[in-house]
Design a protein around this motif. Structure first.
Motif, mmCIF file in Angstrom:
data_model
loop_
_atom_site.group_PDB
_atom_site.id
_atom_site.type_symbol
_atom_site.label_atom_id
_atom_site.label_comp_id
_atom_site.label_asym_id
_atom_site.label_seq_id
_atom_site.Cartn_x
_atom_site.Cartn_y
_atom_site.Cartn_z
ATOM 1 N N ARG A 107 8.355 12.205 2.594
ATOM 2 C CA ARG A 107 7.694 12.856 1.455
ATOM 3 C C ARG A 107 8.731 13.411 0.494
ATOM 4 N NH1 ARG A 107 2.240 11.618 1.943
ATOM 5 N NH2 ARG A 107 1.660 11.829 4.108
ATOM 6 N N LYS A 108 8.300 13.685 -0.735
ATOM 7 C CA LYS A 108 9.178 14.327 -1.697
ATOM 8 C C LYS A 108 9.467 15.749 -1.263
ATOM 9 C CE LYS A 108 8.062 12.193 -6.117
ATOM 10 N NZ LYS A 108 7.526 12.470 -7.452
ATOM 11 N N TYR A 109 10.669 16.221 -1.568
ATOM 12 C CA TYR A 109 11.016 17.616 -1.296
ATOM 13 C C TYR A 109 10.399 18.442 -2.421
ATOM 14 C CZ TYR A 109 13.726 21.711 -0.085
ATOM 15 O OH TYR A 109 14.096 22.988 0.290
ATOM 16 N N HIS A 110 9.101 18.709 -2.284
ATOM 17 C CA HIS A 110 8.328 19.306 -3.360
ATOM 18 C C HIS A 110 7.058 19.885 -2.746
ATOM 19 C CE1 HIS A 110 6.515 19.615 -7.345
ATOM 20 N NE2 HIS A 110 5.444 19.037 -6.852
ATOM 21 N N SER A 167 0.830 -1.200 0.000
ATOM 22 C CA SER A 167 0.000 0.000 0.000
ATOM 23 C C SER A 167 0.868 1.255 0.000
ATOM 24 C CB SER A 167 -0.923 0.016 1.214
ATOM 25 O OG SER A 167 -0.188 0.243 2.381
ATOM 26 N N GLN A 168 0.254 2.343 -0.354
ATOM 27 C CA GLN A 168 0.941 3.628 -0.391
ATOM 28 C C GLN A 168 1.414 4.010 1.007
ATOM 29 O OE1 GLN A 168 -1.536 6.694 -2.014
ATOM 30 N NE2 GLN A 168 0.168 8.018 -2.491
ATOM 31 N N ARG A 169 0.621 3.697 2.010
ATOM 32 C CA ARG A 169 0.976 3.998 3.395
ATOM 33 C C ARG A 169 2.201 3.191 3.835
ATOM 34 N NH1 ARG A 169 -3.682 4.620 7.799
ATOM 35 N NH2 ARG A 169 -4.183 6.240 6.318
ATOM 36 N N ASP A 170 2.288 1.939 3.386
ATOM 37 C CA ASP A 170 3.442 1.104 3.718
ATOM 38 C C ASP A 170 4.716 1.629 3.057
ATOM 39 O OD1 ASP A 170 1.898 -0.578 5.283
ATOM 40 O OD2 ASP A 170 1.574 -2.030 3.673
#
Length: 120
Positions: free
Chosen positions: A100-103, A8-11
């Motif tokens: 998270r992405k640096y974005h 999953s995205q959370r994982d």
């Protein structure tokens, strides 16, 4: 027929967060600036990992958060945490993007904190 479990995205986020936290640790000289992003808000805190204490914290969920867009509120959070850090005598921090992405909003927090005088 072999069915593989999907990660999953959370994982995936949790794996990235743990991978980053293995390398990034805040000390009393240079605490960690932690950014947590949700769908609506950004939560920023300065943490001393040696004593496991939160030195300062700011969230856009507060009524004092100024701005119309989520990115403007993130900029407000970055400048507010920098002011709180200055009040506590902190000049330099280590940036923790929380997996998270640096974005986007994460970058807006970092840029605003740098403009307000924090070094990282």
């Amino acid at each position: 027929m072999i069915v593989r479990d999907r990660v999953s995205q959370r994982d995936r986020l949790a794996r990235r967060r743990h991978r980053i936290r293995k390398k990034v640790s805040g000390t009393s000289d240079r605490p960690r600036l932690s950014v947590a992003r949700t769908l609506k808000h950004v939560h920023v805190q300065i943490v001393d990992d040696t004593t496991s204490k939160t030195i300062a914290a700011v969230t856009t969920a507060a009524k004092t958060a100024q701005g119309k867009t989520k990115t403007e509120k993130a900029k407000w959070a970055g400048s507010a945490i920098a002011e709180a850090a200055k009040a506590k005598g902190i000049k330099a921090v280590i940036f923790d993007r929380g997996g998270r992405k640096y974005h986007g909003r994460v970058k807006a927090v970092a840029d605003a904190a740098r403009e307000a005088g924090l070094e990282f």
